[in-house]
Motif scaffolding. Sequence first.
Motif, PDB file in Angstrom:
ATOM      1  N   VAL A  38       0.867  -1.181   0.000  1.00  0.00           N
ATOM      2  CA  VAL A  38       0.000   0.000   0.000  1.00  0.00           C
ATOM      3  C   VAL A  38       0.901   1.229   0.000  1.00  0.00           C
ATOM      4  CG1 VAL A  38      -1.840   1.266   1.138  1.00  0.00           C
ATOM      5  CG2 VAL A  38      -1.793  -1.237   1.264  1.00  0.00           C
ATOM      6  N   TYR A  39       0.668   2.125  -0.913  1.00  0.00           N
ATOM      7  CA  TYR A  39       1.477   3.326  -1.054  1.00  0.00           C
ATOM      8  C   TYR A  39       0.664   4.519  -0.557  1.00  0.00           C
ATOM      9  CZ  TYR A  39       4.667   0.456  -3.704  1.00  0.00           C
ATOM     10  OH  TYR A  39       5.549  -0.535  -4.060  1.00  0.00           O
ATOM     11  N   PHE A  40       1.274   5.266   0.359  1.00  0.00           N
ATOM     12  CA  PHE A  40       0.605   6.431   0.938  1.00  0.00           C
ATOM     13  C   PHE A  40       1.313   7.712   0.534  1.00  0.00           C
ATOM     14  CE2 PHE A  40      -2.630   4.786   3.675  1.00  0.00           C
ATOM     15  CZ  PHE A  40      -2.209   3.521   4.027  1.00  0.00           C
ATOM     16  N   CYS A  41       0.510   8.658   0.087  1.00  0.00           N
ATOM     17  CA  CYS A  41       0.989  10.003  -0.102  1.00  0.00           C
ATOM     18  C   CYS A  41       0.697  10.789   1.178  1.00  0.00           C
ATOM     19  CB  CYS A  41       0.250  10.632  -1.287  1.00  0.00           C
ATOM     20  SG  CYS A  41       0.648  12.348  -1.604  1.00  0.00           S
ATOM     21  N   ALA A  42       1.532  11.736   1.509  1.00  0.00           N
ATOM     22  CA  ALA A  42       1.323  12.564   2.693  1.00  0.00           C
ATOM     23  C   ALA A  42       1.853  13.963   2.417  1.00  0.00           C
ATOM     24  CB  ALA A  42       2.015  11.960   3.917  1.00  0.00           C
ATOM     25  N   SER A  43       1.396  14.901   3.221  1.00  0.00           N
ATOM     26  CA  SER A  43       1.932  16.255   3.113  1.00  0.00           C
ATOM     27  C   SER A  43       2.093  16.832   4.517  1.00  0.00           C
ATOM     28  CB  SER A  43       1.012  17.149   2.283  1.00  0.00           C
ATOM     29  OG  SER A  43      -0.180  17.442   2.995  1.00  0.00           O
ATOM     30  N   SER A  44       2.924  17.838   4.625  1.00  0.00           N
ATOM     31  CA  SER A  44       3.078  18.563   5.887  1.00  0.00           C
ATOM     32  C   SER A  44       3.371  20.022   5.564  1.00  0.00           C
ATOM     33  CB  SER A  44       4.194  17.970   6.753  1.00  0.00           C
ATOM     34  OG  SER A  44       5.451  18.107   6.138  1.00  0.00           O
ATOM     35  N   GLN A  45       3.054  20.886   6.518  1.00  0.00           N
ATOM     36  CA  GLN A  45       3.221  22.321   6.290  1.00  0.00           C
ATOM     37  C   GLN A  45       4.675  22.649   6.000  1.00  0.00           C
ATOM     38  OE1 GLN A  45       1.592  24.659   9.459  1.00  0.00           O
ATOM     39  NE2 GLN A  45       1.356  26.447   8.167  1.00  0.00           N
ATOM     40  N   GLN A  46       5.558  22.009   6.749  1.00  0.00           N
ATOM     41  CA  GLN A  46       6.987  22.126   6.508  1.00  0.00           C
ATOM     42  C   GLN A  46       7.634  20.871   7.039  1.00  0.00           C
ATOM     43  OE1 GLN A  46       7.738  25.779   8.525  1.00  0.00           O
ATOM     44  NE2 GLN A  46       7.607  24.908  10.567  1.00  0.00           N
ATOM     45  N   ILE A  47       8.918  20.740   6.791  1.00  0.00           N
ATOM     46  CA  ILE A  47       9.607  19.543   7.262  1.00  0.00           C
ATOM     47  C   ILE A  47       9.490  19.475   8.787  1.00  0.00           C
ATOM     48  CG2 ILE A  47      11.874  18.504   7.514  1.00  0.00           C
ATOM     49  CD1 ILE A  47      12.500  19.530   4.706  1.00  0.00           C
ATOM     50  N   ASN A  48       9.176  18.306   9.307  1.00  0.00           N
ATOM     51  CA  ASN A  48       8.986  18.020  10.736  1.00  0.00           C
ATOM     52  C   ASN A  48       7.647  18.473  11.284  1.00  0.00           C
ATOM     53  OD1 ASN A  48      11.386  16.731  10.928  1.00  0.00           O
ATOM     54  ND2 ASN A  48      12.457  18.362  12.007  1.00  0.00           N
ATOM     55  N   SER A  49       6.778  19.011  10.460  1.00  0.00           N
ATOM     56  CA  SER A  49       5.407  19.270  10.893  1.00  0.00           C
ATOM     57  C   SER A  49       4.614  17.974  10.774  1.00  0.00           C
ATOM     58  CB  SER A  49       4.761  20.336  10.013  1.00  0.00           C
ATOM     59  OG  SER A  49       5.405  21.574  10.156  1.00  0.00           O
ATOM     60  N   PRO A  50       3.491  17.863  11.506  1.00  0.00           N
ATOM     61  CA  PRO A  50       2.686  16.630  11.444  1.00  0.00           C
ATOM     62  C   PRO A  50       2.259  16.292  10.019  1.00  0.00           C
ATOM     63  CG  PRO A  50       1.988  17.985  13.269  1.00  0.00           C
ATOM     64  CD  PRO A  50       2.975  18.807  12.485  1.00  0.00           C
ATOM     65  N   LEU A  51       2.159  15.002   9.771  1.00  0.00           N
ATOM     66  CA  LEU A  51       1.823  14.500   8.445  1.00  0.00           C
ATOM     67  C   LEU A  51       0.318  14.343   8.279  1.00  0.00           C
ATOM     68  CD1 LEU A  51       4.544  11.718   8.265  1.00  0.00           C
ATOM     69  CD2 LEU A  51       4.553  13.873   7.013  1.00  0.00           C
ATOM     70  N   HIS A  52      -0.140  14.673   7.078  1.00  0.00           N
ATOM     71  CA  HIS A  52      -1.516  14.408   6.683  1.00  0.00           C
ATOM     72  C   HIS A  52      -1.450  13.388   5.552  1.00  0.00           C
ATOM     73  CE1 HIS A  52      -3.396  17.918   8.791  1.00  0.00           C
ATOM     74  NE2 HIS A  52      -2.120  18.238   8.829  1.00  0.00           N
ATOM     75  N   PHE A  53      -2.058  12.233   5.773  1.00  0.00           N
ATOM     76  CA  PHE A  53      -1.969  11.140   4.824  1.00  0.00           C
ATOM     77  C   PHE A  53      -3.203  11.047   3.936  1.00  0.00           C
ATOM     78  CE2 PHE A  53       1.730   8.585   5.913  1.00  0.00           C
ATOM     79  CZ  PHE A  53       2.057   9.032   7.179  1.00  0.00           C
ATOM     80  N   GLY A  54      -2.980  10.558   2.714  1.00  0.00           N
ATOM     81  CA  GLY A  54      -4.086  10.111   1.889  1.00  0.00           C
ATOM     82  C   GLY A  54      -4.542   8.749   2.370  1.00  0.00           C
ATOM     83  N   ASN A  55      -5.535   8.188   1.695  1.00  0.00           N
ATOM     84  CA  ASN A  55      -6.080   6.903   2.122  1.00  0.00           C
ATOM     85  C   ASN A  55      -5.397   5.700   1.482  1.00  0.00           C
ATOM     86  OD1 ASN A  55      -7.902   7.754   4.063  1.00  0.00           O
ATOM     87  ND2 ASN A  55      -9.512   8.127   2.561  1.00  0.00           N
ATOM     88  N   GLY A  56      -4.351   5.944   0.750  1.00  0.00           N
ATOM     89  CA  GLY A  56      -3.544   4.844   0.259  1.00  0.00           C
ATOM     90  C   GLY A  56      -3.989   4.300  -1.085  1.00  0.00           C
TER      91      GLY A  56
END
Lengths: 110, 112
Positions: free
Chosen positions: B88-106
């Motif tokens: 399962v491959y997940f995309c994620a984003s964060s406001q900046q490096i080391n900020s909390p991750l927001h994941f897609g549903n895979g």
Amino acid sequence: TQLLEQSPQFLSIQEGENLTVYCNSSSVFSSLQWYRQEPGEGPVLLVTVVTGGEVKKLKRLTFQFGDARKDSSLHITAAQPGDTGLYLCAIPDYGQNFVFGPGTRLSVLP
Amino acid sequence: DTAVSQTPKYLVTQMGNDKSIKCEQNLGHDTMYWYKQDSKKFLKIMFSYNNKELIINETVPNRFSPKSPDKAHLNLHINSLELGDSAVYFCASSQQINSPLHFGNGTRLTVT
């Protein structure tokens, strides 16, 4: 790359019971995050802890960061079936990304 | 509104094929990631992309290539798919490096 350990690997309990899961590392880390992942979905952030000894509460969930910042625990009071999921801890890794622990799979039976 | 969306949700293909997974985030975040989750649920970073700087996990085969047409998109292209790429491959984003991750549903990739 820092390595994280989580225990237990699997946990199956009855609704209403209390439980604690752990996340440990041999290295000190600057902060730690806890995520919960439900089947078919991506992990969702529960909390970030940054100060040694810090305790944070999220409804029935209590998160603690160890004084030495090498470990953390998640305690759930009166577990409910909706708490079922994979609990992951994560730490920043040299500023580029996050390293995740192997997770604790929690199953709460009604 | 879905914050991080990835398509397709399921992808079944044969060995040797080339495939792409798309990811879009509407959070205005500066950093995007691709993670791989294996059958034991272990999440491992593949790439991070921040302000046109790509950081590659050295263990990722060069058959995998991320492509970012703009800050809101980070697609994953995979050449010559192998059985071991099933995951399962997940995309994620964060406001900046080391900020909390927001994941897609895979995206569950199955290579046969």
